[in-house]
Design an enzyme around this catalytic site. Structure first.
Site, PDB file in Angstrom:
ATOM      1  N   ASP A   1       0.855  -1.189   0.000  1.00  0.00           N
ATOM      2  CA  ASP A   1       0.000   0.000   0.000  1.00  0.00           C
ATOM      3  C   ASP A   1       0.894   1.243   0.000  1.00  0.00           C
ATOM      4  O   ASP A   1       1.704   1.430   0.909  1.00  0.00           O
ATOM      5  CB  ASP A   1      -0.899  -0.011   1.240  1.00  0.00           C
TER       6      ASP A   1
ATOM      7  N   ASP B   1      -3.201   2.511  -5.990  1.00  0.00           N
ATOM      8  CA  ASP B   1      -2.030   2.575  -5.111  1.00  0.00           C
ATOM      9  C   ASP B   1      -1.882   1.400  -4.157  1.00  0.00           C
ATOM     10  O   ASP B   1      -1.125   1.479  -3.188  1.00  0.00           O
ATOM     11  CB  ASP B   1      -2.048   3.878  -4.322  1.00  0.00           C
ATOM     12  N   GLU B   2      -2.567   0.302  -4.402  1.00  0.00           N
ATOM     13  CA  GLU B   2      -2.398  -0.864  -3.537  1.00  0.00           C
ATOM     14  C   GLU B   2      -2.690  -2.146  -4.297  1.00  0.00           C
ATOM     15  O   GLU B   2      -3.451  -2.159  -5.265  1.00  0.00           O
ATOM     16  CB  GLU B   2      -3.278  -0.779  -2.294  1.00  0.00           C
TER      17      GLU B   2
END
Length: 407
Positions: free
Chosen positions: A8, A102-103
């Site tokens: 993350d 973003d993860e």
């Protein structure tokens, strides 16, 4: 033993802004619309110290952190950095499941003979991400299952690494149950009134007791709390929905205003469907009222579609299923679900003769956007009397999975 990583990025949007503009480094930064009713897309850790958070109304975030610097989102830039980061993930395993920009989950079980155990791989990924992005950090969780890996990645943020051993239940047990996705400000007080405080308490509860509080989700919560999560990492998972939504400076009070807002959303969704060469089987409309009550309604189309007219017609039909008399609406949204490749649509028994024409028009509109420097053609009803677009705070989202609680 399976080795699942959850990676993350730390305060991703805000961190990218600080990376690109050195004058923002070390300062509280809020990414989002500066308008009174805008929403915070990301808050830097310097802003979080004062209580500002992502998904918080911008006005509230600025009350908590009045000296914060507000930056308009640059989605194209975030997507560019995201591609660089995901390229790093793919260096270590083909089993990468993106949850958002973003993860991601990574299954590195089969990669250990090449790169070492899960902890070693996570360390290498974090170092590689920092190098290829020029300094961005990420946090990682390593565990035998997805649920524990995701919780682990949040334990030592920012720039942290947490490794969960074979006894997943022992790791989870002392943690507050609010760390579980889906247990929010409405559910948490009910559970606490019943005496539950930790994930371990939920693991030891009876299924019947949790089902009375959480409905059909109760038994699943109990299994997850016990560390029972056999889900596989779904590599290269396609988008499950494409949506657009707006929060308005002034509440919408008439059906015509709401229908007009849905046209703007449908146009944006159609553009993105056309760009991705996808069509939708299902249309969903979302409305948030002035008292923050949120309702959604959905309908299944007769055949998959990707054009503005079909999506908007379906959205307007759904309006009859919302209570609108005397209502004040602060947010509206349209999303396309159950996506299929546009080229692979099977003809129906009674095909719509205008459907192909509408898809062709949508492609022409998208092509025109490219020729006119990124400015798309729009519908006359979306132009206000002064010749500009409506004054709205826009939040466009391509949803890959459940929304995050924060990073």
């Amino acid at each position: 033993m399976r080795q699942i990583l959850h990676i993350d990025m730390d305060a991703f949007f805000a961190s990218v802004e600080q990376l690109d503009d050195p004058s923002l480094r070390g300062k509280p930064v809020l990414v989002g619309g500066a308008a009174r009713r805008g929403v915070v897309a990301a808050a830097s850790y310097e802003a979080r110290v004062f209580g500002a958070r992502s998904a918080m109304p911008m006005a509230e975030a600025l009350r908590k952190c009045p000296h914060a610097i507000v930056v308009q989102p640059k989605r194209g830039r975030y997507e560019e950095v995201s591609r660089t980061v995901f390229d790093v993930f793919h260096r270590y395993t083909p089993l990468v499941e993106g949850l958002s920009i973003d993860e991601a989950f990574l299954d590195v079980t089969g990669s250990q003979s090449l790169f070492g155990d899960g902890e070693t791989i996570a360390k290498r990924i974090r170092a590689d991400v920092r190098e290829v992005t020029g300094g961005l950090t990420c946090s990682a969780g390593v565990a035998p299952c997805k649920f524990a890996a995701k919780i682990a990645s949040d334990v030592n943020k920012p720039d942290g690494l947490t490794v969960v051993g074979p006894d997943v239940a022992a790791f989870l047990a002392p943690l507050p149950f609010e760390r579980m996705w889906g247990i929010g400000p409405k559910t948490a007080p009910m559970l606490r009134r019943l005496g539950y405080k930790t994930i371990g308490d939920l693991a030891n509860a009876s299924e019947a007791a949790l089902e009375r509080v959480l409905g059909s989700w109760g038994p699943e919560v109990r299994r997850l709390a016990r560390g029972e999560d056999p889900r596989d990492v779904e590599a290269d998972r396609d988008a499950k929905s494409i949506g657009a939504e707006c929060t308005y400076e002034e509440d919408l009070t008439t059906r015509d205003e709401i229908a007009r807002s849905l046209l703007a959303h449908a146009s944006r969704v159609a553009e993105r469907l056309t760009e991705a060469d996808l069509s939708a089987r299902v249309v969903v409309v979302k409305i948030k009222y002035a008292d923050f009550m949120l309702l959604t309604r959905r309908t299944t189309l007769l055949e998959p579609a990707s054009d503005t007219t079909t999506l908007h017609d379906a959205a307007v039909d759904l309006l009859s299923r919302f209570p609108l008399d005397g209502a004040r609406v602060r947010l509206t949204g349209v999303a396309a679900h159950d996506l299929v490749p546009a080229g692979g649509i099977q003809p129906t028994l009674f095909p719509d003769p205008a459907a192909a024409k509408r898809r062709e028009v949508e492609s022409v509109l998208l092509s025109a956007k490219g020729r006119f420097g990124g400015q798309a053609l729009t519908f006359a009803s979306l132009i206000d009397k002064s010749g500009g677009e409506p004054a709205i705070s826009r939040n466009i989202s391509k949803n890959l999975t459940r929304p995050k609680k924060g990073s």
